[in-house]
Structure formats: C-alpha cells, structure tokens
Design a protein around this motif. Structure first.
Motif, PDB file in Angstrom:
ATOM      1  N   LEU A  67       0.813  -1.216   0.000  1.00  0.00           N
ATOM      2  CA  LEU A  67       0.000   0.000   0.000  1.00  0.00           C
ATOM      3  C   LEU A  67       0.849   1.271   0.000  1.00  0.00           C
ATOM      4  O   LEU A  67       0.317   2.374  -0.146  1.00  0.00           O
ATOM      5  N   GLN A  68       2.151   1.120   0.164  1.00  0.00           N
ATOM      6  CA  GLN A  68       3.070   2.259   0.173  1.00  0.00           C
ATOM      7  C   GLN A  68       3.566   2.579  -1.237  1.00  0.00           C
ATOM      8  O   GLN A  68       4.184   3.612  -1.449  1.00  0.00           O
ATOM      9  N   ARG A  69       3.300   1.702  -2.190  1.00  0.00           N
ATOM     10  CA  ARG A  69       3.762   1.933  -3.570  1.00  0.00           C
ATOM     11  C   ARG A  69       3.305   3.297  -4.054  1.00  0.00           C
ATOM     12  O   ARG A  69       2.229   3.758  -3.726  1.00  0.00           O
ATOM     13  N   GLY A  70       4.158   3.919  -4.828  1.00  0.00           N
ATOM     14  CA  GLY A  70       3.855   5.247  -5.334  1.00  0.00           C
ATOM     15  C   GLY A  70       4.653   6.335  -4.642  1.00  0.00           C
ATOM     16  O   GLY A  70       4.722   7.457  -5.113  1.00  0.00           O
ATOM     17  N   ARG A  71       5.273   5.957  -3.506  1.00  0.00           N
ATOM     18  CA  ARG A  71       6.171   6.911  -2.851  1.00  0.00           C
ATOM     19  C   ARG A  71       7.307   6.139  -2.189  1.00  0.00           C
ATOM     20  O   ARG A  71       7.144   5.001  -1.791  1.00  0.00           O
ATOM     21  N   PRO A  72       8.469   6.765  -2.076  1.00  0.00           N
ATOM     22  CA  PRO A  72       9.618   6.093  -1.457  1.00  0.00           C
ATOM     23  C   PRO A  72       9.373   5.796   0.017  1.00  0.00           C
ATOM     24  O   PRO A  72       8.593   6.476   0.684  1.00  0.00           O
ATOM     25  N   LEU A  73      10.078   4.778   0.490  1.00  0.00           N
ATOM     26  CA  LEU A  73       9.938   4.348   1.884  1.00  0.00           C
ATOM     27  C   LEU A  73      11.301   4.022   2.458  1.00  0.00           C
ATOM     28  O   LEU A  73      12.123   3.372   1.803  1.00  0.00           O
ATOM     29  N   VAL A  74      11.540   4.470   3.671  1.00  0.00           N
ATOM     30  CA  VAL A  74      12.737   4.130   4.426  1.00  0.00           C
ATOM     31  C   VAL A  74      12.311   3.138   5.504  1.00  0.00           C
ATOM     32  O   VAL A  74      11.466   3.456   6.334  1.00  0.00           O
ATOM     33  N   LEU A  75      12.877   1.927   5.469  1.00  0.00           N
ATOM     34  CA  LEU A  75      12.644   0.940   6.523  1.00  0.00           C
ATOM     35  C   LEU A  75      13.854   0.951   7.435  1.00  0.00           C
ATOM     36  O   LEU A  75      14.963   0.659   6.998  1.00  0.00           O
ATOM     37  N   ALA A  76      13.637   1.298   8.692  1.00  0.00           N
ATOM     38  CA  ALA A  76      14.724   1.349   9.673  1.00  0.00           C
ATOM     39  C   ALA A  76      14.504   0.222  10.685  1.00  0.00           C
ATOM     40  O   ALA A  76      13.661   0.334  11.573  1.00  0.00           O
ATOM     41  N   PHE A  77      15.251  -0.870  10.526  1.00  0.00           N
ATOM     42  CA  PHE A  77      15.200  -1.972  11.489  1.00  0.00           C
ATOM     43  C   PHE A  77      16.094  -1.604  12.670  1.00  0.00           C
ATOM     44  O   PHE A  77      17.239  -1.197  12.471  1.00  0.00           O
ATOM     45  N   TYR A  78      15.564  -1.762  13.880  1.00  0.00           N
ATOM     46  CA  TYR A  78      16.347  -1.433  15.072  1.00  0.00           C
ATOM     47  C   TYR A  78      16.100  -2.502  16.136  1.00  0.00           C
ATOM     48  O   TYR A  78      15.014  -3.064  16.217  1.00  0.00           O
ATOM     49  N   PRO A  79      17.119  -2.814  16.938  1.00  0.00           N
ATOM     50  CA  PRO A  79      17.011  -3.926  17.890  1.00  0.00           C
ATOM     51  C   PRO A  79      15.983  -3.757  18.999  1.00  0.00           C
ATOM     52  O   PRO A  79      15.345  -4.737  19.387  1.00  0.00           O
ATOM     53  N   GLY A  80      15.807  -2.546  19.555  1.00  0.00           N
ATOM     54  CA  GLY A  80      14.902  -2.479  20.689  1.00  0.00           C
ATOM     55  C   GLY A  80      14.447  -1.098  21.081  1.00  0.00           C
ATOM     56  O   GLY A  80      15.203  -0.135  21.022  1.00  0.00           O
ATOM     57  N   ASP A  81      13.186  -1.011  21.507  1.00  0.00           N
ATOM     58  CA  ASP A  81      12.625   0.236  22.026  1.00  0.00           C
ATOM     59  C   ASP A  81      13.364   0.666  23.292  1.00  0.00           C
ATOM     60  O   ASP A  81      13.736  -0.166  24.120  1.00  0.00           O
ATOM     61  N   ASP A  82      13.545   1.982  23.409  1.00  0.00           N
ATOM     62  CA  ASP A  82      14.064   2.598  24.629  1.00  0.00           C
ATOM     63  C   ASP A  82      15.447   2.095  25.033  1.00  0.00           C
ATOM     64  O   ASP A  82      15.767   1.996  26.215  1.00  0.00           O
ATOM     65  N   THR A  83      16.258   1.756  24.040  1.00  0.00           N
ATOM     66  CA  THR A  83      17.666   1.446  24.289  1.00  0.00           C
ATOM     67  C   THR A  83      18.493   2.627  23.780  1.00  0.00           C
ATOM     68  O   THR A  83      18.015   3.408  22.953  1.00  0.00           O
ATOM     69  N   SER A  84      19.703   2.748  24.244  1.00  0.00           N
ATOM     70  CA  SER A  84      20.505   3.946  24.010  1.00  0.00           C
ATOM     71  C   SER A  84      20.655   4.318  22.527  1.00  0.00           C
ATOM     72  O   SER A  84      20.240   5.395  22.102  1.00  0.00           O
ATOM     73  N   VAL A  85      21.240   3.439  21.730  1.00  0.00           N
ATOM     74  CA  VAL A  85      21.505   3.775  20.328  1.00  0.00           C
ATOM     75  C   VAL A  85      20.200   3.857  19.535  1.00  0.00           C
ATOM     76  O   VAL A  85      20.023   4.749  18.700  1.00  0.00           O
ATOM     77  N   THR A 145      17.266   4.724  20.604  1.00  0.00           N
ATOM     78  CA  THR A 145      16.598   5.976  20.944  1.00  0.00           C
ATOM     79  C   THR A 145      17.225   7.137  20.186  1.00  0.00           C
ATOM     80  O   THR A 145      16.512   7.963  19.599  1.00  0.00           O
ATOM     81  N   LYS A 146      18.545   7.202  20.153  1.00  0.00           N
ATOM     82  CA  LYS A 146      19.219   8.279  19.406  1.00  0.00           C
ATOM     83  C   LYS A 146      18.855   8.222  17.926  1.00  0.00           C
ATOM     84  O   LYS A 146      18.582   9.247  17.301  1.00  0.00           O
ATOM     85  N   GLN A 147      18.864   7.010  17.364  1.00  0.00           N
ATOM     86  CA  GLN A 147      18.557   6.833  15.947  1.00  0.00           C
ATOM     87  C   GLN A 147      17.131   7.299  15.621  1.00  0.00           C
ATOM     88  O   GLN A 147      16.923   8.122  14.740  1.00  0.00           O
ATOM     89  N   LEU A 148      16.157   6.771  16.352  1.00  0.00           N
ATOM     90  CA  LEU A 148      14.765   7.083  16.046  1.00  0.00           C
ATOM     91  C   LEU A 148      14.427   8.538  16.356  1.00  0.00           C
ATOM     92  O   LEU A 148      13.650   9.159  15.629  1.00  0.00           O
ATOM     93  N   CYS A 149      15.009   9.105  17.399  1.00  0.00           N
ATOM     94  CA  CYS A 149      14.798  10.519  17.693  1.00  0.00           C
ATOM     95  C   CYS A 149      15.358  11.383  16.562  1.00  0.00           C
ATOM     96  O   CYS A 149      14.733  12.375  16.156  1.00  0.00           O
TER      97      CYS A 149
END
Length: 161
Positions: free
Chosen positions: A35-53, A55-59
């Motif tokens: 359903l996202q077709r038609g526009r670019p998408l960035v998928l950011a896989f990250y190991p865990g919520d509320d962990t140091s790195v 949190t910095k990445q997603l913020c």
C-alpha cells in the motif's frame, strides 16, 4: 540468516501491526508495504525500544521527518517489540513515525537482518516508489546508525538514478 533483497529487485510484500503518534493519540493499524507503492519508503530496522543507540537513531529520524517528507518519503521503524511497547517508546520520546511490531521476526528474516542472540541487526533499506530496493546498509555491530543526512542524500541520489 536469510538473504536480504538485492539492489534493483522488488522487495517482498509484508504486513505488520504498528502505530504512529499523532497529536496526543497513538493510532494503531496494520502497515502493508504494497500500500506504500507510489512513494519512497525508508525501513529502519532497530534492535529495541528505549535502548541507548535505538533511541538516538529514532529521535534523529523523527526530528528530521521534514527532510524525508520533502522527498515524498515515509519512514517506518521496525523492531521485535509489540505495539504496546512501541506506543510507550513513541510517547516517551515524541516519535512521529510509524513503529511496526515484527514480534516473530518474520520480516527481519525476509530482509536478512535477523540475528541469533541479539534479535536483529540495525539496518536501513530505501525502497523506491516502484517497490524496488534502491539502497541498503546492514550493520555488523549495532553501535552506530546511518545519519539523517546520509539517508536524505541517498534518497535524493536514488530519485535521480
């Protein structure tokens, strides 16, 4: 570990539950890649919520969403935690991008980023509006992440390619 999609190939479709913080509401729904077709998408896989790195990445990505929106791109964060955990994480740090729950790591395996012991590797995949993989980075160690500027530059480069 499964083989990740290759640059220039169609990315396999998936649907995951997730949610996005909009105003004071955390809006839950299913997110389907098709359903996202038609526009670019960035998928950011990250190991865990509320962990140091993580949190910095997603913020960083959340505070720079306008750079992605300027290129008509959306950013989805994907980790193995459930949607309740994602809601707490989003509210705590005011994250404004969809956070998807890959609790069985099925999608992480399809992208070749599932890793025994740590759950999944930190990785970013840029998917073009046509659904093909345009760029990717899979970290061997998850102590750093791809910067907002790097992703914005890669999006711009792949849009003109």
């Amino acid at each position: 570990m499964a083989s990740a999609p290759h640059i220039g190939t169609l990315v396999p479709d998936f649907t995951l539950p997730g949610g996005v913080l909009t105003g004071d509401r955390f809006e839950r729904r299913d997110y389907a890649l098709s359903l996202q077709r038609g526009r670019p998408l960035v998928l950011a896989f990250y190991p865990g919520d509320d962990t140091s790195v993580c949190t910095k990445q997603l913020c960083s990505y959340s505070s720079g969403l306008e750079q992605f929106q300027d290129q008509d791109a959306e950013v989805w964060g994907i980790s193995p935690q459930d949607v309740d955990s994602h809601e707490r994480f989003a509210r705590k740090y005011d994250l404004r991008m969809p956070l998807l729950a890959d609790t069985d790591r099925r999608v992480a395996r399809a992208f070749g980023v599932a890793a025994p012991g740590i759950g999944l590797r930190r990785a970013v995949f840029l998917i073009g509006s046509d659904g093909t993989l345009r760029w990717k980075h899979v970290a061997l160690l998850g102590a750093t992440f791809q910067s907002l500027d790097t992703l914005a530059r890669q999006l711009a480069d792949t849009a003109t390619a």
